[in-house]
Structures are given as structure tokens and as C-alpha cells.
Design a protein around this motif. Structure first.
Motif, mmCIF file in Angstrom:
data_model
loop_
_atom_site.group_PDB
_atom_site.id
_atom_site.type_symbol
_atom_site.label_atom_id
_atom_site.label_comp_id
_atom_site.label_asym_id
_atom_site.label_seq_id
_atom_site.Cartn_x
_atom_site.Cartn_y
_atom_site.Cartn_z
ATOM 1 N N ILE A 372 0.835 -1.206 0.000
ATOM 2 C CA ILE A 372 0.000 0.000 0.000
ATOM 3 C C ILE A 372 0.865 1.250 0.000
ATOM 4 O O ILE A 372 0.593 2.225 -0.735
ATOM 5 C CB ILE A 372 -0.960 -0.019 1.208
ATOM 6 N N ALA A 373 1.923 1.259 0.809
ATOM 7 C CA ALA A 373 2.806 2.429 0.874
ATOM 8 C C ALA A 373 3.465 2.692 -0.474
ATOM 9 O O ALA A 373 3.557 3.850 -0.920
ATOM 10 C CB ALA A 373 3.859 2.208 1.954
ATOM 11 N N VAL A 374 3.941 1.640 -1.138
ATOM 12 C CA VAL A 374 4.591 1.804 -2.442
ATOM 13 C C VAL A 374 3.599 2.325 -3.477
ATOM 14 O O VAL A 374 3.920 3.236 -4.259
ATOM 15 C CB VAL A 374 5.202 0.458 -2.895
ATOM 16 N N THR A 375 2.389 1.774 -3.473
ATOM 17 C CA THR A 375 1.383 2.203 -4.456
ATOM 18 C C THR A 375 0.978 3.651 -4.235
ATOM 19 O O THR A 375 0.868 4.431 -5.188
ATOM 20 C CB THR A 375 0.154 1.288 -4.377
ATOM 21 N N LEU A 376 0.760 4.041 -2.971
ATOM 22 C CA LEU A 376 0.400 5.428 -2.677
ATOM 23 C C LEU A 376 1.526 6.383 -3.054
ATOM 24 O O LEU A 376 1.272 7.490 -3.555
ATOM 25 C CB LEU A 376 0.048 5.568 -1.196
ATOM 26 N N ALA A 377 2.779 5.968 -2.816
ATOM 27 C CA ALA A 377 3.913 6.823 -3.177
ATOM 28 C C ALA A 377 3.951 7.064 -4.683
ATOM 29 O O ALA A 377 4.224 8.194 -5.133
ATOM 30 C CB ALA A 377 5.215 6.180 -2.709
ATOM 31 N N TRP A 378 3.652 6.037 -5.471
ATOM 32 C CA TRP A 378 3.662 6.207 -6.934
ATOM 33 C C TRP A 378 2.532 7.128 -7.392
ATOM 34 O O TRP A 378 2.713 7.990 -8.246
ATOM 35 C CB TRP A 378 3.542 4.839 -7.605
ATOM 36 N N ILE A 379 1.356 6.970 -6.793
ATOM 37 C CA ILE A 379 0.225 7.822 -7.160
ATOM 38 C C ILE A 379 0.499 9.269 -6.807
ATOM 39 O O ILE A 379 0.241 10.194 -7.602
ATOM 40 C CB ILE A 379 -1.059 7.317 -6.469
ATOM 41 N N VAL A 380 1.034 9.518 -5.612
ATOM 42 C CA VAL A 380 1.370 10.888 -5.203
ATOM 43 C C VAL A 380 2.439 11.475 -6.121
ATOM 44 O O VAL A 380 2.370 12.651 -6.505
ATOM 45 C CB VAL A 380 1.827 10.902 -3.732
ATOM 46 N N PHE A 381 3.401 10.663 -6.487
ATOM 47 C CA PHE A 381 4.449 11.124 -7.407
ATOM 48 C C PHE A 381 3.843 11.581 -8.728
ATOM 49 O O PHE A 381 4.185 12.663 -9.238
ATOM 50 C CB PHE A 381 5.456 9.999 -7.634
ATOM 51 N N LEU A 382 2.953 10.805 -9.315
ATOM 52 C CA LEU A 382 2.336 11.178 -10.585
ATOM 53 C C LEU A 382 1.493 12.437 -10.435
ATOM 54 O O LEU A 382 1.458 13.288 -11.341
ATOM 55 C CB LEU A 382 1.472 10.032 -11.104
ATOM 56 N N ALA A 383 0.801 12.568 -9.307
ATOM 57 C CA ALA A 383 -0.070 13.718 -9.109
ATOM 58 C C ALA A 383 0.710 15.015 -8.951
ATOM 59 O O ALA A 383 0.232 16.088 -9.357
ATOM 60 C CB ALA A 383 -0.968 13.487 -7.891
ATOM 61 N N ARG A 384 1.905 14.947 -8.383
ATOM 62 C CA ARG A 384 2.669 16.166 -8.096
ATOM 63 C C ARG A 384 3.741 16.454 -9.133
ATOM 64 O O ARG A 384 4.461 17.442 -9.017
ATOM 65 C CB ARG A 384 3.317 16.038 -6.713
ATOM 66 N N LEU A 385 3.847 15.618 -10.142
ATOM 67 C CA LEU A 385 4.904 15.795 -11.137
ATOM 68 C C LEU A 385 4.632 17.029 -11.990
ATOM 69 O O LEU A 385 3.526 17.224 -12.493
ATOM 70 C CB LEU A 385 4.997 14.561 -12.027
ATOM 71 N N GLN A 386 5.648 17.856 -12.169
ATOM 72 C CA GLN A 386 5.524 19.080 -12.943
ATOM 73 C C GLN A 386 6.123 18.902 -14.333
ATOM 74 O O GLN A 386 6.915 17.992 -14.582
ATOM 75 C CB GLN A 386 6.207 20.234 -12.211
ATOM 76 N N ARG A 387 5.762 19.807 -15.230
ATOM 77 C CA ARG A 387 6.265 19.759 -16.598
ATOM 78 C C ARG A 387 7.758 20.058 -16.633
ATOM 79 O O ARG A 387 8.227 20.987 -15.981
ATOM 80 C CB ARG A 387 5.531 20.771 -17.484
ATOM 81 N N SER A 388 8.475 19.239 -17.406
ATOM 82 C CA SER A 388 9.901 19.472 -17.643
ATOM 83 C C SER A 388 10.332 18.553 -18.778
ATOM 84 O O SER A 388 9.645 17.563 -19.078
ATOM 85 C CB SER A 388 10.731 19.196 -16.386
ATOM 86 N N PRO A 389 11.464 18.855 -19.421
ATOM 87 C CA PRO A 389 11.939 17.943 -20.470
ATOM 88 C C PRO A 389 12.235 16.541 -19.964
ATOM 89 O O PRO A 389 12.229 15.582 -20.735
ATOM 90 C CB PRO A 389 13.214 18.641 -20.976
ATOM 91 N N LEU A 390 12.481 16.410 -18.655
ATOM 92 C CA LEU A 390 12.787 15.105 -18.073
ATOM 93 C C LEU A 390 11.541 14.277 -17.782
ATOM 94 O O LEU A 390 11.651 13.085 -17.463
ATOM 95 C CB LEU A 390 13.576 15.278 -16.771
ATOM 96 N N ARG A 391 10.365 14.896 -17.870
ATOM 97 C CA ARG A 391 9.162 14.230 -17.363
ATOM 98 C C ARG A 391 8.883 12.878 -18.008
ATOM 99 O O ARG A 391 8.563 11.916 -17.283
ATOM 100 C CB ARG A 391 7.949 15.154 -17.518
ATOM 101 N N PRO A 392 8.976 12.703 -19.333
ATOM 102 C CA PRO A 392 8.679 11.369 -19.893
ATOM 103 C C PRO A 392 9.586 10.271 -19.333
ATOM 104 O O PRO A 392 9.114 9.195 -18.949
ATOM 105 C CB PRO A 392 8.893 11.569 -21.397
ATOM 106 N N MET A 393 10.902 10.560 -19.265
ATOM 107 C CA MET A 393 11.822 9.550 -18.759
ATOM 108 C C MET A 393 11.685 9.377 -17.256
ATOM 109 O O MET A 393 11.865 8.275 -16.713
ATOM 110 C CB MET A 393 13.261 9.958 -19.118
ATOM 111 N N LEU A 394 11.340 10.464 -16.578
ATOM 112 C CA LEU A 394 11.139 10.391 -15.133
ATOM 113 C C LEU A 394 9.946 9.494 -14.805
ATOM 114 O O LEU A 394 10.007 8.672 -13.879
ATOM 115 C CB LEU A 394 10.924 11.800 -14.580
#
Length: 508
Positions: A372-394
Motif C-alpha cells: 500500500i505504501a509503495v502504491t500510494l507513493a507512486w500515485i502521489v508522485f504522478l499527481a505532483r509531477l511538474q512539466r519538464s523535459p525530463l518528465r517522460p523519462m522520469l
């Protein structure tokens, strides 16, 4: 970024026994060296650098970790070293912003995920190659860059990569013929110091090994290139499609975009390194995935260059492909967890039992909490990710990290029983007295040594008067025919393993 690298690197390095395959193969070599006290350079197929570091990490962590877990940390150290120098190389070739791009591209490669988390002596060559590439890239810009070239060559030689060290030294020496940037007096001096230092150490190392009467073939690990099997020059080009994904499409785009202005260090160095390595590995006697890790380095560098010029449509395609792919895989993992721990879906739970997954139907609270912790961390990461040239690879690399960490959180213990010989070793230890020895018949070397390690019993490959006999049969082989003086005491295999089966007998 550092947290993402740590999340990619740490899960899977510890917490499990040696698994069948490359992990077990390198472990038994280390265990034999420690048992016998033999120096790695004196034994065949044991490049000293990796086994020195593995023995050191195992010793340092022995109060808290098992031998296999402690030794496996050496792979993590070499992967981390490679990431550091890949980042520095990309900064030199493409600018400061390209450092993280190269790291993300390298970590996102499918082929590195499993091979970077097991006992793997080729991770030492992987790190040494990254150091040498940094040394070559820095020659025109840093008067002291010769240390990286020479030091990387030394590490490569100690890692069993004499051929790769020579290839990179020849590449460095040829750079002034290809690029004007390498023709300055400072670059030439750095090149001379690096090549000269590497050759001097190589001569001293060879003299040291000759004094110990170690054959030249073993000293330079030449058995990698001299084998009885027919050559397979298309092996590595054939696996790069998945092994180096998604680095190779980005690399291809970078080469295509710079096709009219290719005479730059950022193009010539990685392309020449990749071409040279593919040519060298076409001569490998027994090519496999472990040796191919070095091929990912030049592709990751080119991929970093291609990432910043990727068109918006392609960037969005990679991003959403990663989200959908890893989201779907994560959902499948949770369905399999439900079948394993809760018994639903029932048909899938039965199937998992047949595949050798142990303790089906038993809820494991810690696995659930970690998942559950790993899944929530991934969801939060996607929700807070900002635009940048690195975003697709990130997003891609974070998705790879998510599914690997989720797999380790939910299924590490069942996979350990399925992929290791702990269960068979425990069965032998429960039946064979501690002071007794076991004669083996048709048991392959890796299995015999792993069973000896897990059971604490002496397993002899020949008849030395043992009162116990262990016979291994392969798939579709008939039951073994043994003399009447032997009485069967046990028959079994690794959970879910249909290819190898063991039969234990005691003398009347």
C-alpha cells in the motif's frame, strides 16, 4: 532524484537467499573462495575486483546480514558508481542539465533491472566502463582527466575486462584523429598520462600474477573469448530491442537529429563506443545478458541527448505509455496478491499453488502495508509531477521502480522459496545427520554447492564412502536406477520446479 535512485537500487538487494541462475552462480564462487581461502585471481572465472568488494561488504555487514545479502551489496555499490560517472559524462558532453537525463535513461533500461539486483561480477566492468567513458569525454576540458581514463582501465583489468580496457584505450587514442577538440597539448598530455598509467599497472599486474604462476589466459580472463561453442555475433543486437528499451529509441533519435553535425564529442564518443563493443562482443564465446550491461552506457548517453530534443507528441506518447503500462502491471500484482494472501480469485490461487508459491491463503500484514505504501507513493508522485523535459523519462523510470519495489514488497518471500534451494537444503538437513556426507549423482555443480551451503552437509561429487546418496533427475527422465543397497528416504524439488527433482537414499 536521489530518492528515486535509492528506491530503484535498494529493494531486491537483500532479504533473499541466492537464486537459481546468475545470482547463485556468483554466490557459490564467492563461497568457495571464502571456504578455501583462495585469492580470486588464482581461481578460474573469478575476476578479483568484484569478489574483493563482495567479500568486504559481506564481512562488514555480517553482524546483521547473511553472506548472500552482504555480498550482493557489492552490485549495488558498482551500479551506484556507474550512475555517478554516467551523470558526469553526460554533463561534460551535453551540458549540466543532461546529467540526470542520462541517469534516468540508464535506470529505465529493462535489461538493468534484474541484472543490477543480483550477485553479478559484470557490474564491476559496468562501473569501470563508466569511469573510462568519463575520462575520455573529459580529455579536452580537464587537464587532469587522465586519472579517470587510467584509473578506469585499472578497474576494468581487475574486473576481468582486459579486452574492454584495451578497446576503450584504443578509442581514446583515436579520438584526436576524429575530433579537433582532442588535439590540444593539454588533451594529449592527459591522454598520455592515462594510457601510460594503465599500461604500467597492467605490466605490474601481469608480473605479479606471473610470479604466482597464474596462466595468462586466466590473468586476462581470456576464456570469455576462447570457447568451443560456435560464435553468435547477432546475439547482442538481437536482444537490444527489449534489453535497452527505452534508451535505444531515444539514442536513434539523437543520432538522426545530429546526422548533419555529427563531428562532436557527444555523438562520436558514444557511437564509436557502442560500435566497438558490439564488434568485440560478436567474438564472445558464451554471450549472455550479464555481459551486455556495458552496452547500455553509450545508449544511455545518446538517450540523454535525444530526450531534450524529443518532440512533444513522442514525449507524451512515452509518458502515457509508461503510466498505462505500469499501472496495469501494478493492478495485476495486486490481483495476484489477493489470490496469494486472501485466496481470491480461487482459480488463480490454485494456479499459484501449482506454480510453487508457498503459504497461499495466509495473510501477510507487513507485505500488505508495504505494498500500500509503495502504491500510494507512486500515485502521489504522478499527481505532483511538474512539466519538464525530463518528465517522460522520469515517469518511465519511476514506473519501473514502482513495479520492482511492489513486486519485492508483495512477493519477495514466496519468490525466495520458489527460486532458491533453501527448501531442498532444509529437507536434507532434517534427514541427514550433521556429521554425515552425501554422495551426489547427476547433481550439477551449482545445485550441489547451494545445497551444501543451505543444508550444512558435505555433498561430494564422487564416491568417498558416504552413507547417503542424492540423485537428480531432469524433466521426463525415468526414476533413477540405484543398487539395492540404497533405500529411498525422500523425494522432492524446489516448490513448483518441474525440471529438476532430487532423490535421497541411505545405505542399508
Amino acid at each position: 532524484m536521489l530518492l528515486l535512485c535509492a528506491a530503484w537500487l535498494l529493494p531486491g538487494l537483500i532479504g533473499h537467499a541466492p537464486w537459481k541462475g546468475g545470482d547463485g552462480d556468483h554466490f557459490v564462487r564467492l563461497w568457495l573462495l571464502l571456504q578455501s581461502g583462495t585469492a580470486p585471481q588464482a581461481a578460474p572465472a573469478t575476476p578479483p575486483l568484484y569478489y574483493w568488494v563482495a567479500a568486504a561488504t559481506a564481512w562488514l555487514t555480517s553482524p546483521i546480514l547473511t553472506l548472500a545479502d552482504g555480498a550482493r551489496l557489492a552490485s549495488g555499490l558498482f551500479i551506484a558508481l556507474a550512475l555517478f560517472f554516467v551523470s558526469r559524462t553526460a554533463r561534460v558532453l551535453y551540458g549540466a542539465e543532461a546529467g540526470w537525463a542520462a541517469v534516468l535513461t540508464l535506470l529505465g533500461c529493462v535489461g538493468l533491472l534484474v541484472r543490477g539486483h543480483e550477485l553479478n561480477a559484470y557490474t564491476a566492468q559496468f562501473a569501470a566502463a563508466a569511469v573510462m567513458l568519463y575520462g575520455i569525454a573529459s580529455l579536452p576540458q580537464n587537464a587532469r582527466s587522465g586519472w579517470a581514463l587510467g584509473g578506469g582501465a585499472v578497474l576494468m583489468l581487475l574486473a576481468g575486462g582486459a579486452a574492454e580496457a584495451l578497446l576503450f584505450l584504443l578509442l581514446a587514442a583515436s579520438m584526436p584523429l576524429l575530433l579537433v577538440e582532442y588535439r590540444s597539448p593539454a588533451a594529449r598530455r592527459s591522454l598520455a598520462w592515462g594510457v601510460g598509467g594503465a599500461l604500467l599497472f597492467g605490466a605490474a599486474w601481469l608480473a605479479f600474477l606471473a610470479a604466482q604462476h597464474i596462466p595468462l589466459m586466466r590473468a586476462f580472463n581470456l576464456q570469455r573469448w576462447l570457447g568451443s561453442n560456435s560464435l553468435r555475433p547477432g546475439y547482442y543486437p538481437g536482444i537490444l530491442g527489449w534489453y535497452a528499451w527505452p534508451a535505444w529509441p531515444l539514442a536513434a533519435w539523437a543520432v538522426y537529429r545530429e546526422r548533419r553535425q555529427w563531428r562532436t564529442p557527444g555523438m562520436v564518443l558514444p557511437v564509436a563506443a557502442l560500435a566497438g563493443l558490439l564488434g568485440l562482443y560478436a567474438l564472445a564465446a558464451d554471450p549472455d545478458e550479464e555481459q551486455g550491461l556495458i552496452l547500455l552506457l553509450p545508449l544511455a548517453l545518446l538517450g540523454a541527448a535525444g530526450l531534450f530534443t524529443l518532440r512533444r507528441g513522442a514525449a507524451n506518447a512515452l509518458l502515457w505509455f509508461a503510466v498505462m503500462l505500469f499501472g496495469f502491471v501494478g493492478l495485476l500484482f495486486w490481483i495476484y496478491w489477493s489470490a496469494h494472501d486472501l485466496g481470491h480469485p480461487a482459480r488463480l490461487a490454485v494456479r499459484l499453488g501449482k506454480l510453487g508459491m508457498t503459504h497461499v491463503g495466509e495473510l501477510r500484514p507487513w507485505a500488505l502495508a508495504l505494498g500500500i505504501a509503495v502504491t500510494l507513493a507512486w500515485i502521489v508522485f504522478l499527481a505532483r509531477l511538474q512539466r519538464s523535459p525530463l518528465r517522460p523519462m522520469l515517469v518511465w523510470t519511476a514506473g519501473m521502480t514502482f513495479i520492482w519495489t511492489l513486486l519485492m514488497a508483495l512477493f519477495l518471500a514466496p519468490l525466495d522459496r520458489r527460486l532458491s534451494y533453501v527448501g531442498v537444503g532444509e529437507a536434507l538437513a532434517a534427514r541427514v545427520p550433521p556429521t554425515a556426507c552425501i554422495q551426489t549423482y547427476q547433481v550439477r555443480s551449482q545445485q550441489r554447492l547451494l545445497l551444501a551451503y543451505h543444508s550444512g552437509r558435505l555433498l561430494a561429487p564422487a564416491d568417498i564412502g558416504c552413507d547417503w546418496l542424492l540423485v537428480e533427475t531432469r524433466r521426463r527422465e525415468a526414476a533413477p536406477h540405484v543398487p539395492g543397497v540404497w533405500v529411498k528416504q525422500w523425494e522432492g524439488a524446489r516448490p513448483g520446479d518441474r525440471s529438476d527433482r532430487f532423490h535421497l537414499y541411505v545405505r542399508r
